[in-house]
Design an enzyme around this catalytic site. Sequence first.
Site, PDB file in Angstrom:
ATOM      1  N   HIS A  35       6.563   3.858   3.647  1.00  0.00           N
ATOM      2  CA  HIS A  35       6.313   5.256   4.030  1.00  0.00           C
ATOM      3  C   HIS A  35       7.368   6.187   3.444  1.00  0.00           C
ATOM      4  O   HIS A  35       7.702   7.217   4.013  1.00  0.00           O
ATOM      5  CB  HIS A  35       6.212   5.404   5.557  1.00  0.00           C
ATOM      6  CG  HIS A  35       4.943   4.782   6.092  1.00  0.00           C
ATOM      7  ND1 HIS A  35       3.743   5.440   6.081  1.00  0.00           N
ATOM      8  CD2 HIS A  35       4.696   3.551   6.589  1.00  0.00           C
ATOM      9  CE1 HIS A  35       2.805   4.646   6.583  1.00  0.00           C
ATOM     10  NE2 HIS A  35       3.354   3.486   6.890  1.00  0.00           N
ATOM     11  N   ASP A 173       0.925   2.136  -4.299  1.00  0.00           N
ATOM     12  CA  ASP A 173      -0.032   1.032  -4.479  1.00  0.00           C
ATOM     13  C   ASP A 173      -0.667   1.086  -5.860  1.00  0.00           C
ATOM     14  O   ASP A 173      -0.792   0.078  -6.554  1.00  0.00           O
ATOM     15  CB  ASP A 173      -1.142   1.103  -3.424  1.00  0.00           C
ATOM     16  CG  ASP A 173      -0.590   1.111  -2.016  1.00  0.00           C
ATOM     17  OD1 ASP A 173       0.612   0.832  -1.854  1.00  0.00           O
ATOM     18  OD2 ASP A 173      -1.354   1.400  -1.081  1.00  0.00           O
TER      19      ASP A 173
HETATM   20  C1  GLA Z   1      -0.178   2.638   2.020  1.00  0.00           C
HETATM   21  C2  GLA Z   1      -0.228   3.799   1.024  1.00  0.00           C
HETATM   22  C3  GLA Z   1       1.043   3.868   0.184  1.00  0.00           C
HETATM   23  C4  GLA Z   1       2.291   3.836   1.059  1.00  0.00           C
HETATM   24  C5  GLA Z   1       2.212   2.716   2.102  1.00  0.00           C
HETATM   25  C6  GLA Z   1       3.352   2.771   3.073  1.00  0.00           C
HETATM   26  O1  GLA Z   1      -0.174   1.415   1.355  1.00  0.00           O
HETATM   27  O2  GLA Z   1      -1.345   3.678   0.173  1.00  0.00           O
HETATM   28  O3  GLA Z   1       1.013   5.014  -0.637  1.00  0.00           O
HETATM   29  O4  GLA Z   1       2.488   5.071   1.667  1.00  0.00           O
HETATM   30  O5  GLA Z   1       1.001   2.745   2.812  1.00  0.00           O
HETATM   31  O6  GLA Z   1       4.558   2.548   2.451  1.00  0.00           O
END
Ligand code: GLA
Length: 389
Positions: A35, A173
Amino acid sequence: MISELKKQFLDLFGGSDEGIRVFSSPGRVNLIGEHTDYNGGYVFPAALTMATTIIARPREDSIVRMAATDLDGIVEGNLDTIDNYKDLSWGNYQFGVFDELRKAGYNICGADMLYHDTTPHGGGLSSSAAIEISAAIAMAALGGATDIDNIEMAKISQLAEHNYIGVNCGIMDQFASAMGKKNHLIFLDCKTLDYQLVPIQLDGYKLVISNTNKKRSLAASKYNERRSECEKGLEILKSAMPEKTCLGEITAEELEQHKGLITDEIILNRVTHVISEDDRVLKAIDALKNGNLVEFGQLMNASHVSLRDLYEVSCEELDTLVDSALSIDGVLGSRMTGAGFGGCTVSLVKDESVDTFIEKVGKEYLDKIGYAASFYITEIGDGGREILD
Ligand code: GLA
């Protein structure tokens, strides 16, 4: 596997194998830095060998037909009415990506596509980023693009999440899926997108992923809520530090000095998590580079506690996996990975303890939660690409 998938493709869509191309992009696991991405902070993920593979063939018209090896039937849409597919239970991510590709100026064309996923769905290992990046690369390539820029594919896929899916996710991601490298971790500065590939050296240890197998609900709305809480925190802190553009630019000392401005305890907790997590990422990278796995593990544990108590994105299932993991000799660290509210944990486990880990954590989880967890030994693979024979 590819020849089997091509056969399945021809059974479904007919025609010949002329023009068929194969693309793949992986899921990811994040070791630390949770996050922080949408706050302009640091993350430290790696691409997995679990991936989405697409067998694709262009069409002369604007129809896209898509099937998946683990789903029945064929989803069909028309690129001329691309806004119509937001509510599909499967296929919406791809149409969102195609829409953003077109907005970015790419030529896109009708296509037949067969998807094969080995990243568990909804498991916090970014199966959706794997689908997005593979679909983005496939569609750009079928439309005639050469020299595809994977960072641009990551940005386009993130926009698809924002504009088509309605999740205000960060870039982690999609970046990890697009830019991963075998046996390397990615140290990414989410504000500048500067990154470094760090070779993974875990002599005598493995990264074990434990999946809660919890069906997630409301995760998207809680995710967006956390994001807006961070924005509120930033706004307040800006009254004292107007030059700051994101929480990632604020140090722990600066927060300490100005935290009195934040009277809402929840907002202060969220901000404290983000700023301390950013620090932990930097320390963790140093620890890894120095071969200090004990410290790396401690930072993972501190990250979990902060996500659980300050950011409040853990849940009973994740905490059960982490607590059980940490009770086993030979486990240096354990934490939730990804957005939270379910999904997976990642644990640093001594080679000799891996079997005991899976047995004991598996049993304790089943006894307490009532259904089974799944376990995978992390293998770090390459990012999104075309697979050429
Ligand atoms: C999800 C979101 C990412 C990131 C994570 C927490 O995977 O897609 O962008 O914010 O949560 O780290």
